[in-house]
Design a protein around this motif. Structure first.
Motif, PDB file in Angstrom:
ATOM      1  N   LYS A 124      -8.380   8.110 -39.199  1.00  0.00           N
ATOM      2  CA  LYS A 124      -6.980   7.849 -38.852  1.00  0.00           C
ATOM      3  C   LYS A 124      -6.207   9.152 -38.671  1.00  0.00           C
ATOM      4  N   GLU A 125      -6.440  10.104 -39.555  1.00  0.00           N
ATOM      5  CA  GLU A 125      -5.783  11.408 -39.447  1.00  0.00           C
ATOM      6  C   GLU A 125      -6.209  12.120 -38.169  1.00  0.00           C
ATOM      7  N   PHE A 126      -7.489  12.029 -37.840  1.00  0.00           N
ATOM      8  CA  PHE A 126      -7.996  12.626 -36.611  1.00  0.00           C
ATOM      9  C   PHE A 126      -7.329  12.003 -35.387  1.00  0.00           C
ATOM     10  N   LYS A 127      -7.258  10.677 -35.357  1.00  0.00           N
ATOM     11  CA  LYS A 127      -6.630   9.995 -34.211  1.00  0.00           C
ATOM     12  C   LYS A 127      -5.177  10.438 -34.064  1.00  0.00           C
ATOM     13  N   LEU A 128      -4.469  10.538 -35.167  1.00  0.00           N
ATOM     14  CA  LEU A 128      -3.074  10.979 -35.122  1.00  0.00           C
ATOM     15  C   LEU A 128      -2.976  12.381 -34.537  1.00  0.00           C
ATOM     16  N   GLU A 129      -3.896  13.259 -34.931  1.00  0.00           N
ATOM     17  CA  GLU A 129      -3.901  14.624 -34.395  1.00  0.00           C
ATOM     18  C   GLU A 129      -4.155  14.611 -32.886  1.00  0.00           C
ATOM     19  N   VAL A 130      -5.127  13.813 -32.447  1.00  0.00           N
ATOM     20  CA  VAL A 130      -5.432  13.724 -31.014  1.00  0.00           C
ATOM     21  C   VAL A 130      -4.225  13.182 -30.254  1.00  0.00           C
ATOM     22  N   PHE A 131      -3.645  12.106 -30.738  1.00  0.00           N
ATOM     23  CA  PHE A 131      -2.507  11.495 -30.042  1.00  0.00           C
ATOM     24  C   PHE A 131      -1.301  12.425 -30.022  1.00  0.00           C
ATOM     25  N   SER A 132      -1.045  13.100 -31.129  1.00  0.00           N
ATOM     26  CA  SER A 132       0.092  14.027 -31.190  1.00  0.00           C
ATOM     27  C   SER A 132      -0.087  15.170 -30.201  1.00  0.00           C
ATOM     28  N   TYR A 133      -1.299  15.689 -30.113  1.00  0.00           N
ATOM     29  CA  TYR A 133      -1.557  16.814 -29.224  1.00  0.00           C
ATOM     30  C   TYR A 133      -1.532  16.391 -27.759  1.00  0.00           C
ATOM     31  N   THR A 134      -2.133  15.269 -27.429  1.00  0.00           N
ATOM     32  CA  THR A 134      -2.317  14.905 -26.018  1.00  0.00           C
ATOM     33  C   THR A 134      -1.155  14.141 -25.403  1.00  0.00           C
ATOM     34  N   SER A 135      -0.333  13.502 -26.210  1.00  0.00           N
ATOM     35  CA  SER A 135       0.706  12.630 -25.639  1.00  0.00           C
ATOM     36  C   SER A 135       1.651  13.369 -24.696  1.00  0.00           C
ATOM     37  N   GLY A 136       1.979  14.590 -24.975  1.00  0.00           N
ATOM     38  CA  GLY A 136       2.873  15.346 -24.097  1.00  0.00           C
ATOM     39  C   GLY A 136       2.162  16.031 -22.949  1.00  0.00           C
ATOM     40  N   LEU A 137       0.864  15.925 -22.883  1.00  0.00           N
ATOM     41  CA  LEU A 137       0.079  16.615 -21.858  1.00  0.00           C
ATOM     42  C   LEU A 137      -0.436  15.687 -20.773  1.00  0.00           C
ATOM     43  N   LEU A 138      -0.124  14.405 -20.859  1.00  0.00           N
ATOM     44  CA  LEU A 138      -0.591  13.462 -19.849  1.00  0.00           C
ATOM     45  C   LEU A 138       0.121  13.701 -18.526  1.00  0.00           C
ATOM     46  N   SER A 168     -16.126  17.549 -30.310  1.00  0.00           N
ATOM     47  CA  SER A 168     -17.086  17.898 -31.352  1.00  0.00           C
ATOM     48  C   SER A 168     -16.795  17.116 -32.640  1.00  0.00           C
ATOM     49  N   GLN A 169     -15.531  17.039 -33.013  1.00  0.00           N
ATOM     50  CA  GLN A 169     -15.145  16.266 -34.195  1.00  0.00           C
ATOM     51  C   GLN A 169     -15.470  14.792 -33.992  1.00  0.00           C
ATOM     52  N   LEU A 170     -15.251  14.325 -32.782  1.00  0.00           N
ATOM     53  CA  LEU A 170     -15.540  12.926 -32.464  1.00  0.00           C
ATOM     54  C   LEU A 170     -17.032  12.631 -32.602  1.00  0.00           C
ATOM     55  N   ASP A 171     -17.868  13.577 -32.180  1.00  0.00           N
ATOM     56  CA  ASP A 171     -19.318  13.409 -32.348  1.00  0.00           C
ATOM     57  C   ASP A 171     -19.678  13.291 -33.829  1.00  0.00           C
ATOM     58  N   SER A 172     -19.017  14.079 -34.661  1.00  0.00           N
ATOM     59  CA  SER A 172     -19.251  14.022 -36.100  1.00  0.00           C
ATOM     60  C   SER A 172     -18.829  12.654 -36.654  1.00  0.00           C
ATOM     61  N   PHE A 173     -17.678  12.152 -36.204  1.00  0.00           N
ATOM     62  CA  PHE A 173     -17.236  10.816 -36.638  1.00  0.00           C
ATOM     63  C   PHE A 173     -18.215   9.738 -36.157  1.00  0.00           C
ATOM     64  N   ARG A 174     -18.743   9.899 -34.960  1.00  0.00           N
ATOM     65  CA  ARG A 174     -19.708   8.920 -34.438  1.00  0.00           C
ATOM     66  C   ARG A 174     -20.951   8.882 -35.332  1.00  0.00           C
ATOM     67  N   THR A 175     -21.442  10.048 -35.700  1.00  0.00           N
ATOM     68  CA  THR A 175     -22.618  10.134 -36.572  1.00  0.00           C
ATOM     69  C   THR A 175     -22.332   9.515 -37.941  1.00  0.00           C
ATOM     70  N   GLN A 176     -21.192   9.866 -38.510  1.00  0.00           N
ATOM     71  CA  GLN A 176     -20.816   9.298 -39.813  1.00  0.00           C
ATOM     72  C   GLN A 176     -20.705   7.779 -39.734  1.00  0.00           C
ATOM     73  N   ASN A 177     -20.111   7.297 -38.646  1.00  0.00           N
ATOM     74  CA  ASN A 177     -19.926   5.857 -38.471  1.00  0.00           C
ATOM     75  C   ASN A 177     -21.272   5.144 -38.381  1.00  0.00           C
ATOM     76  N   LEU A 178     -22.191   5.717 -37.631  1.00  0.00           N
ATOM     77  CA  LEU A 178     -23.523   5.110 -37.508  1.00  0.00           C
ATOM     78  C   LEU A 178     -24.251   5.112 -38.855  1.00  0.00           C
TER      79      LEU A 178
END
Length: 143
Positions: free
Chosen positions: A122-136, A65-75
């Protein structure tokens, strides 16, 4: 008589050349962010995470959902950068300083919004990477 092939710019034209360069950097930054958004979307939807993680699905949905918001902002910002290029060129048509100041201020405001978008992304990406890196998954055989 030899003609000079060098064009001499007025102060306003030099500034316009700098603003156009800045506009190009923004366009490239937003294009790159768009590619990252597409990748993160595919990453979050891929079957690469361990199973039986508490609230994993919910957290992934929040990220999407956050990613969709970033996509809209980016466009939206990309469209504004596109339009800004023509506004910069329109500064050459200005007949008084208040006209130039208006376009320059609008350019600066857009730049601040782009910097804020990039910082938040950048902050969002860090949050995603921090959360998912141990769950792969450790291997493709994992269920």
């Amino acid at each position: 008589m030899a003609r000079s092939t060098t064009k001499h710019f007025s102060g306003n034209e030099k500034e316009i050349a700098e603003l156009i360069k800045e506009n190009l950097v923004w366009k490239e930054d937003l294009s790159y962010a768009g590619e990252e958004i597409n990748f993160l979307s595919k990453f979050l939807e891929a079957d690469v995470f361990q199973k039986n993680i508490l609230n994993l699905y919910e957290k992934i949905q929040i990220f999407c959902s956050q990613l969709d918001s970033f996509r809209t902002q980016n466009l939206d910002l990309s469209m504004e950068v596109h339009n800004n290029k023509y506004d910069i060129q329109g500064m050459l048509e200005c007949e008084d300083i208040s006209c130039e100041i208006f376009y320059h201020d609008e350019h600066l405001k857009l730049g601040m919004r782009i910097m804020e978008f990039i910082k938040n992304f950048k902050e969002f990406k860090l949050e995603v990477f921090s959360y998912t890196s141990g769950l792969l998954k450790k291997s493709s055989k994992e269920m």
